[in-house]
Design a protein around this motif. Sequence first.
Motif, short mmCIF file in Angstrom:
data_model
loop_
_atom_site.label_atom_id
_atom_site.label_comp_id
_atom_site.label_asym_id
_atom_site.label_seq_id
_atom_site.Cartn_x
_atom_site.Cartn_y
_atom_site.Cartn_z
N MET A 1 1.55 -15.23 2.01
CA MET A 1 2.57 -14.68 1.13
C MET A 1 2.54 -15.36 -0.25
N GLU B 1 1.77 -4.45 2.08
CA GLU B 1 1.37 -5.86 2.22
C GLU B 1 1.07 -6.47 0.87
N SER B 2 0.41 -5.68 0.01
CA SER B 2 0.02 -6.24 -1.28
C SER B 2 1.25 -6.53 -2.14
N ASN C 1 -6.36 -11.09 -2.48
CA ASN C 1 -4.95 -11.05 -2.07
C ASN C 1 -4.82 -11.12 -0.55
N MET D 1 -1.80 -5.18 -6.67
CA MET D 1 -3.04 -4.43 -6.46
C MET D 1 -2.85 -2.94 -6.72
N LEU E 1 6.53 -7.05 -9.46
CA LEU E 1 6.85 -8.42 -9.04
C LEU E 1 6.26 -9.46 -9.99
N ARG F 1 -10.33 -7.64 -2.10
CA ARG F 1 -9.32 -7.73 -1.05
C ARG F 1 -9.21 -9.15 -0.48
N ARG G 1 -0.31 -13.96 -2.13
CA ARG G 1 -0.09 -12.55 -2.41
C ARG G 1 0.88 -12.33 -3.56
N LEU G 2 1.89 -13.19 -3.63
CA LEU G 2 2.90 -12.98 -4.67
C LEU G 2 2.34 -13.26 -6.07
N LEU H 1 -5.86 -9.34 1.81
CA LEU H 1 -5.86 -8.17 2.68
C LEU H 1 -7.02 -8.32 3.65
#
Lengths: 272, 217
Positions: A79, B120-121, A48, A87, A159, A45, A82-83, A50
């Motif tokens: 962001m 969020e992920s 990314n 997950m 994505l 976690r 994360r992109l 989290l």
Amino acid sequence: MIRLKDINKNFGNVPILKHIDLRVNKGETVVIIGPSGSGKSTLLRCLNLLEQPTSGYLRIADDSLQLKEGDSIKQADVMKIRLHTGMVFQAHHLFPHMTAVQNVMEGLVTVRRQAKVEARAAALRLLKKVGLADKADSYPFQLSGGQQQRVGIARALALEPNVLLFDEPTSALDPEIVGEVLNVMGDLKQEGMTMVIVTHEMQFARLIADHIIFLDQGVVVEEGSPDQVFDAPTQKRTKQFLQRLDWMRERIPTGHEAELFAPQNEEVGIVH
Amino acid sequence: MEIFLDSLWPLLKAGVLFAVPLTLISFAVGLVLALLTALARLSSIKPLVWLARFYVWIIRGTPLLVQLFIIFYGLPSLGITIGAFSAAIIGFSLSVGAYNAEVMRAAIQSIPKGQWEAAESLGMTRSQILRRIILPQAARVSVPPLSNSFISLVKDTSLAATITVTEMFQRAQQIAAVTYEHMLIYCEVALIYLFFSTILSALQARVEKYFERYTVR
Ligand SMILES: Nc1ncnc2c1ncn2[C@@H]1O[C@H](COP(=O)(O)OP(=O)(O)OP(=O)(O)O)[C@@H](O)[C@H]1O
Ligand SMILES: [Mg+2]
């Protein structure tokens, strides 16, 4: 593809991850193993964001972050990192009010602002890839556990992340449907996907991993190729962990026996 | 019987012209207020949290009747004069907002943390997650308590009579005063309220059914 240097993570003032260094190359599959509570999920976690690492250096693809204790990360930086990642969760966390295809489209429509028609076409291709083309319009509650998890994988893929993160993707599944999820993950590896996987399925870990990391009490105790770590562990703690697993494998009752000896089975679960 | 039938039309007319719009407008505005208050309570900005708590505390701790009187009869002494109908809408909206803020807050909090994390992920922002993932699920949880509040509101609109709004109850009072048929007229107006709330309950059932489309039956 991923580089961690001296990553630390505290919850309150309890250190959970200590001085983690990690390197994941493009197209590589890294599997994290270790006892319960050792910090595997937390590490995943952190990748990314989290969870925000307390300190350390994190780079994924061409975006990096250097954190000191007390820093807060800018939302824009979060962001960006994360992109690069997708997950898959143990409990899938599909959006229950959306159909399978809507779940997969959501990122494309909301984050990438793609037109619905295009997003739907892309989502259908992904569902087909995980073998669920015919379930596109089913709601999550209408799907089996394995199917739900495969939708979860399709959603994470939508994505086009550089890295896929899996946190015990099969732990919540009945043994007989674990295989369908593992197969999809195997296919992704074939296609050259970069993956970081936390799992308790040691046979699978051995099969799919290019690199194994053994985490215990927030420290990377040992790492190496599956053959090294499973057949010739050098650290005492790794040996103990693997021995306990071996012992359990002998002791794990067959499905039929498990029903007869339910309490024993629970004990086995705790050792996990 | 003749008095019953003669008064039915004026009463229904008052209902359709005043009670129904009063209910609909107040409820709509109240829901927006409730949502904003719930979000304020859940935010990490301290003054917003206090403001929201203060609002809920005041409105829930004082009688609606007194609030209506303050708005309609009290405010003019401060130089703020508001028409009877608008005053009623303000009063009822504030009330709906305060009572349902807690309902909405609870509904939002009842959505598992995993839903936030999954969204969020994917790279969604906080407001996107609220709008697309959390609120649609929270709406479903809050339909039953919100419908109860809606039906209460239909009945509460009778209080608007006390600040001179000619809604159904006010009309009933006028007719009763002329005909002296108190029992008949008030039972009649009760029946009309019953009729309105029954229709609304049926509507509630349909809304709930709509939201159930994605859950295990
Ligand atoms: N949000 C949190 N706040 C405080 N402590 C936490 C939090 N999340 C995890 N921990 C603690 O951090 C430690 C590591 O947790 P983590 O979930 O990463 O372990 P894990 O290796 O994934 O275990 P498991 O195999 O059971 O999933 C545990 O001791 C846990 O109690
Ligand atoms: Mg875990």
